[in-house]
Design an enzyme around this catalytic site. Structure first.
Site, mmCIF file in Angstrom:
data_model
loop_
_atom_site.group_PDB
_atom_site.id
_atom_site.type_symbol
_atom_site.label_atom_id
_atom_site.label_comp_id
_atom_site.label_asym_id
_atom_site.label_seq_id
_atom_site.Cartn_x
_atom_site.Cartn_y
_atom_site.Cartn_z
ATOM 1 N N ASP A 168 42.776 43.263 32.742
ATOM 2 C CA ASP A 168 42.817 42.995 31.290
ATOM 3 C C ASP A 168 41.480 42.459 30.800
ATOM 4 O O ASP A 168 40.608 42.136 31.597
ATOM 5 C CB ASP A 168 43.905 41.943 31.005
ATOM 6 C CG ASP A 168 43.665 40.675 31.831
ATOM 7 O OD1 ASP A 168 44.197 40.590 32.956
ATOM 8 O OD2 ASP A 168 42.887 39.799 31.391
ATOM 9 N N ASP A 220 41.293 39.596 29.140
ATOM 10 C CA ASP A 220 41.603 38.207 28.820
ATOM 11 C C ASP A 220 41.978 38.107 27.333
ATOM 12 O O ASP A 220 42.821 38.895 26.884
ATOM 13 C CB ASP A 220 40.417 37.304 29.208
ATOM 14 C CG ASP A 220 40.864 35.859 29.385
ATOM 15 O OD1 ASP A 220 41.995 35.650 29.853
ATOM 16 O OD2 ASP A 220 40.103 34.947 29.040
#
Ligand SMILES: CSC[C@H]1O[C@H](OP(=O)(O)O)[C@H](O)[C@@H]1O
Ligand SMILES: Nc1ncnc2[nH]cnc12
Length: 291
Positions: free
Chosen positions: A213, A215
Site C-alpha cells: 500500500d 500508507d
C-alpha cells in the site's frame, strides 16, 4: 540434538508457510527468552535444509508489540541458522515504490518505543556495530534472485530505509509525511528488532520487503486498511516464495562470508570473569566462543 538448518526464514503478514517445503518437522523450542511465536517448521527446500517461522504465528494472533523477538532469533540460533531472510509486508513512502514492488532495504529508522531489542544486560555489556544493519552480501543475493525471476510489472528497489513503527494502528498523515521528508522508502512494524538481535546472535539478516500500500500520504490512493491490502498480501506471498526458493538455492551454492558472523568479536566490554554464571549460561549459545 535438534535438526539443524543453516538458512532461516521469517514469514510475515500473508506468509504463514512455505508450500515447497518437503519432509517437514515441526519443532517447538523453549529458549531462555521464552517461547517463540510458533513451532519452527524445518524441512527440505529443493534439497536444502531450511527453518521457517511465522513471526505472528501461523494464525496471525500476535501484534507486532507482542512478538517474542528474542525467542524467535534465539530459536533460529538453536537450529544452527547462519543466514536469516525476513519476508515482510510494508507500506510505501515513495511514489516510485508501488504496491507489489519489492524492496531490499539497507537502513532502518527505529520508531518503536516499548520493545526489548538486546540479548545483553544482567551483568554482561556488549555494543555491536549497527551502522549497516542489513548484511550486504545476503541482500545482494536476494536482489540477484529477484532479478533472475523477472516477475512481470514488479520493480525491485535495492536499498532504501525501512521505518519501523510500533503499531498496531497505522500512521497518521503527519507521521507519514515526516518519514517521507526523512527520505525513507517503506514502513513496517517488525524488522528492526529482528535485525538487531540477529546481529547480536551473529546471524546474517536481510529483508525482502513486499509492498502492499501507499500508507496514508498519497492523495490519489485510499489510506491503508487491512481489508484493502489482503489481495496484495496474497499476491506478495506467492512472489515471496519464488524469491526465497531462488535465494536459498544461490545461498546454498555460494554461502557468503558476512561480517555479521563475527559481530561480537570486539563488542563485549565486561571482563569475562565478572560475567555472572547464570548470564553466561543463558547466553552461552551466543557468547561462548568469546569466553
Ligand atoms: C498486515 S499490515 C501490518 C503488518 O504487516 C507487517 O507485518 P510483517 O512485517 O510481519 O510482514 C507490518 O510490520 C505489520 O505487522
Ligand atoms: N502502511 C503500513 N504501515 C505499517 N506497516 C505496514 N505493513 C504494510 N503496510 C504498512
Amino acid at each position: 540434538m535438534v535438526t539443524q538448518a543453516k538458512i532461516g526464514i521469517l514469514g510475515g503478514s500473508g506468509l504463514y508457510k512455505m508450500d515447497a517445503l518437503k519432509d517437514v518437522q515441526e519443532i517447538s523450542l523453549e529458549t531462555p527468552f521464552g517461547n517463540p511465536s510458533d513451532a519452527f517448521i524445518v524441512g527440505n527446500l529443493e534439497g536444502v535444509s531450511v527453518a521457517f517461522l511465522a513471526r505472528h504465528g501461523r494464525n496471525h494472533h500476535l501484534i507486532p508489540s507482542e512478538l517474542p523477538f528474542r525467542a524467535n532469533i534465539y530459536g533460529m540460533k538453536q537450529l544452527g541458522v547462519e543466514y536469516l531472510i525476513s519476508a515482510s509486508a510494508v507500506g510505501s513512502l515513495k511514489e516510485e515504490v508501488k504496491p507489489l514492488d519489492m524492496v531490499i532495504p539497507d537502513q532502518f529508522i527505529d520508531r518503536t518505543h516499548h520493545r526489548v531489542s538486546t540479548f545483553f544486560g544482567q551483568g554482561v555489556v556488549a555494543h555491536i556495530g549497527f551502522g549497516h544493519p542489513i548484511c550486504p552480501q545476503l541482500a545482494a543475493i536476494l536482489g540477484e534472485a529477484v532479478k533472475s525471476l523477472a516477475l512481470p510489472e514488479i520493480d525491485l528497489h535495492q536499498g532504501g530505509t525501512y521505518v519501523c513503527m510500533e503499531g498496531p494502528a497505522f500512521s497518521t498523515i503527519a507521521e507519514s509525511n515526516l518519514y517521507r521528508s526523512w527520505g525513507a522508502s517503506i514502513i513496517g512494524m517488525t524488522n528492526l528488532q529482528e535485525a538487531k538481535l540477529a546481529r547480536e546472535a551473529e546471524i546474517a539478516y536481510a529483508t525482502l520487503a513486499l509492498v502492499t500500500d501507499y500508507d496514508c500520504w498519497h492523495q490519489d490512493h485510499d489510506h491503508v486498511t487491512v481489508e484493502m491490502i489482503i489481495d496484495n498480501l496474497h499476491k506478495n506471498a506467492i512472489n515471496a516464495q519464488k524469491v526465497i526458493l531462488e535465494t536459498v538455492k544461490r545461498l546454498d551454492k555460494n554461502p557468503p562470508v558476512s561480517e555479521a558472523h563475527s559481530a561480537l568479536k570486539y563488542a563485549i566490554l565486561t571482563p569475562r570473569e565478572q560475567i555472572p554464571a547464570e548470564t553466561k549460561e543463558k547466553l552461552s549459545l551466543i557468547i561462548n566462543k568469546y569466553l
